[in-house]
Design a protein around this motif. Structure first.
Motif, mmCIF file in Angstrom:
data_model
loop_
_atom_site.group_PDB
_atom_site.id
_atom_site.type_symbol
_atom_site.label_atom_id
_atom_site.label_comp_id
_atom_site.label_asym_id
_atom_site.label_seq_id
_atom_site.Cartn_x
_atom_site.Cartn_y
_atom_site.Cartn_z
ATOM 1 N N ASP A 72 0.795 -1.230 0.000
ATOM 2 C CA ASP A 72 0.000 0.000 0.000
ATOM 3 C C ASP A 72 0.825 1.277 0.000
ATOM 4 O O ASP A 72 0.436 2.271 -0.616
ATOM 5 N N ILE A 73 1.983 1.286 0.659
ATOM 6 C CA ILE A 73 2.695 2.548 0.873
ATOM 7 C C ILE A 73 3.274 3.083 -0.433
ATOM 8 O O ILE A 73 3.009 4.224 -0.834
ATOM 9 N N MET A 74 4.044 2.268 -1.128
ATOM 10 C CA MET A 74 4.607 2.730 -2.393
ATOM 11 C C MET A 74 3.533 2.878 -3.465
ATOM 12 O O MET A 74 3.635 3.725 -4.355
ATOM 13 N N ALA A 75 2.466 2.062 -3.370
ATOM 14 C CA ALA A 75 1.357 2.231 -4.309
ATOM 15 C C ALA A 75 0.692 3.589 -4.100
ATOM 16 O O ALA A 75 0.311 4.257 -5.077
ATOM 17 N N GLU A 76 0.550 4.019 -2.843
ATOM 18 C CA GLU A 76 -0.045 5.328 -2.587
ATOM 19 C C GLU A 76 0.859 6.447 -3.101
ATOM 20 O O GLU A 76 0.380 7.419 -3.695
ATOM 21 N N VAL A 77 2.149 6.312 -2.877
ATOM 22 C CA VAL A 77 3.086 7.305 -3.418
ATOM 23 C C VAL A 77 2.935 7.403 -4.928
ATOM 24 O O VAL A 77 2.788 8.503 -5.495
ATOM 25 N N ALA A 78 2.984 6.252 -5.580
ATOM 26 C CA ALA A 78 2.931 6.230 -7.043
ATOM 27 C C ALA A 78 1.615 6.776 -7.561
ATOM 28 O O ALA A 78 1.582 7.607 -8.474
ATOM 29 N N CYS A 79 0.513 6.318 -6.983
ATOM 30 C CA CYS A 79 -0.798 6.678 -7.528
ATOM 31 C C CYS A 79 -1.175 8.118 -7.205
ATOM 32 O O CYS A 79 -1.743 8.821 -8.049
ATOM 33 N N THR A 80 -0.871 8.579 -6.007
ATOM 34 C CA THR A 80 -1.192 9.966 -5.648
ATOM 35 C C THR A 80 -0.392 10.931 -6.511
ATOM 36 O O THR A 80 -0.924 11.933 -7.011
ATOM 37 N N THR A 81 0.873 10.631 -6.706
ATOM 38 C CA THR A 81 1.700 11.479 -7.558
ATOM 39 C C THR A 81 1.222 11.406 -9.004
ATOM 40 O O THR A 81 1.185 12.420 -9.722
#
Length: 446
Positions: free
Chosen positions: A231-240
């Motif tokens: 979830d953490i890197m997915a949130e970074v990637a998707c939010t950006t």
């Protein structure tokens, strides 16, 4: 030699800026690792786990230099941290060397170092986003009443104002800002729980160390391991990436406005960035093209982060390697697009004559909704719609004017007596709340 649009020394100038590239450079990576290692030594010294003198020696040695980066580059490649630790230990006196990296595991340090890079990247994005919001707000205020045609599905739809277009961008950018701010406590997060996430190497001192280290580095404390979490890197990637898509939308709108047959906006001429090698007259909208391409690249990279196979068990370097490759490029491409668009807005010219000419292109046909709404209380919604749809078909076929069309229908004229068709045919009389919404969106403009 760099490969690809974001890494080639030739091509990347159109997509990246040195500011964000520096955050993810090898030197900055080593610097972030050293920040974590020095912080770890200090935290453990503060907790009485290791001698203060040893921690001080480690902190003094943990300073990136060209020589140290060269030593790291010549080191082992299987584990990227081993080369950094070898170079650091070589610079620490013998009596302190055994305390370097005490109780830590490689991925703890690498994940925490990356969290620092994410933190710095998010700060840059938000700083630029604030500038972009301010610039767009100024445009929304300036052009609150500048008439233009709204287009839906590629067709002329209704009158609007240029300020309304900027207001739409503004609302989207503010939502992007909110998302980026909200993600930070969940993504700028420490990782320090040992080889299998059990704190076996330090026991009760492990969580205490992690909490103090998080406070020193300005990161969120998380006691449980997240090496294998998706979830953490997915949130970074998707939010950006969502922010990048907003930038892509702005770029696409500005690209279309600069089409020769539309001509509503123009970049200032720059032979090196907008000119053609063979057609001297060309004003290519390369800035918007690069921003649009960046958004597409970011979307693809975020998709890869999101759709790669879940990590196996407690840790999976296959997942880590994909993230290590893509997260930096996502930030670099997104920031490059924002910086390019921010610079572009200051040198764009919006052509009011062209905006008006395009608005007037379909004449009264553009106004049929407003006329329909005025006639509907007399003819009913369906009757007014069918009447004006029949007019539009006949007008396109024969060029008949609305007054002439209505004159042939005395049964309609009797019902609509007193309605000022001429006034209803003027675009400036049917922009709705565009001007007000533009100014409200702009708010107090600096």
């Amino acid at each position: 030699m760099g490969i690809g649009a974001l890494n080639s020394a030739i091509y990347k100038r159109g997509y990246t800026t040195p500011r964000m590239e520096d955050v993810w450079s090898e030197g900055s990576l080593v610097g972030a690792i050293f920040d974590v290692e020095a912080g770890l030594a200090k935290a453990q010294a503060d907790l009485g786990i290791l001698p203060e003198a040893a921690a001080q020696m480690i902190r003094e040695a943990a300073v990136p230099s060209d020589d140290l980066i060269a030593d790291v580059s010549r080191g082992k490649v299987g584990n990227p941290l081993v080369a950094v630790l070898d170079a650091l230990r070589a610079r620490v006196p013998d009596d302190a060397r055994r305390w370097v990296h005490y109780g830590a595991t490689t991925q703890d340090i690498l994940d925490t170092a990356r969290a620092l890079q994410i933190q710095r990247s998010a700060t840059i994005l938000l700083d630029e986003l604030d500038e972009l919001i301010s610039a767009v707000a100024q445009l929304a205020e300036t052009h609150a009443e500048t008439l233009m045609v709204a287009r839906t599905n590629g067709q002329h739809a209704l009158p609007t104002t240029l300020g309304m277009r900027f207001a739409r961008w503004l609302a989207e950018l503010r939502r992007d800002r909110e998302r980026l701010v909200q993600m930070r406590p969940r993504t700028e997060i420490i990782q320090f729980s040992g080889a299998a996430g059990t704190y076996a190497s330090l026991g009760d001192d492990g969580p205490r160390t992690a909490q103090v280290l998080a406070e020193q580095l300005g990161l969120t404390y998380e006691p449980l391991p997240w090496h294998a979490a998706g979830d953490i890197m997915a949130e970074v990637a998707c939010t950006t990436a969502i922010y990048a898509q907003s930038l892509g939308k702005i770029a696409e709108d500005l690209f279309a406005m600069q089409r020769t047959d539309i001509g509503e906006a123009h970049e200032s001429m720059d032979a090196h960035s907008s000119g053609s090698s063979t057609m001297p007259q060309k004003l290519n909208p390369f800035t918007t093209m690069k921003a649009s391409v960046s958004a597409r690249l970011v979307a693809g990279m975020a998709s890869t982060v999101l759709t790669q196979a879940p990590a196996a068990d407690e840790r999976d370097h296959r997942q880590s390697e994909v993230q290590r490759d893509l997260i930096p490029q996502i930030f670099v491409a997104t920031e490059g697009a924002s910086a390019k668009l921010l610079g572009l807005l200051g040198r764009l010219h919006f052509d009011r004559d062209a905006l008006r000419a395009n608005l007037d292109q379909e004449g009264v046909l553009l106004m049929t909704e407003g006329i329909m709404m005025a006639l509907a209380p007399r003819l009913g919604q369906e009757g007014a719609h069918d009447l004006l749809q029949a007019f539009a078909q006949e007008h396109r076929a024969t060029g008949v004017g609305l007054e002439e069309f209505l004159a042939e229908r005395p049964e309609v004229l009797d019902k609509i007596e007193g309605i000022d068709i001429t006034a209803l045919s003027q675009p400036e009389n049917y922009t709705g709340l565009s001007a007000r919404l533009s100014r409200e969106a702009a708010g107090p403009v600096r």
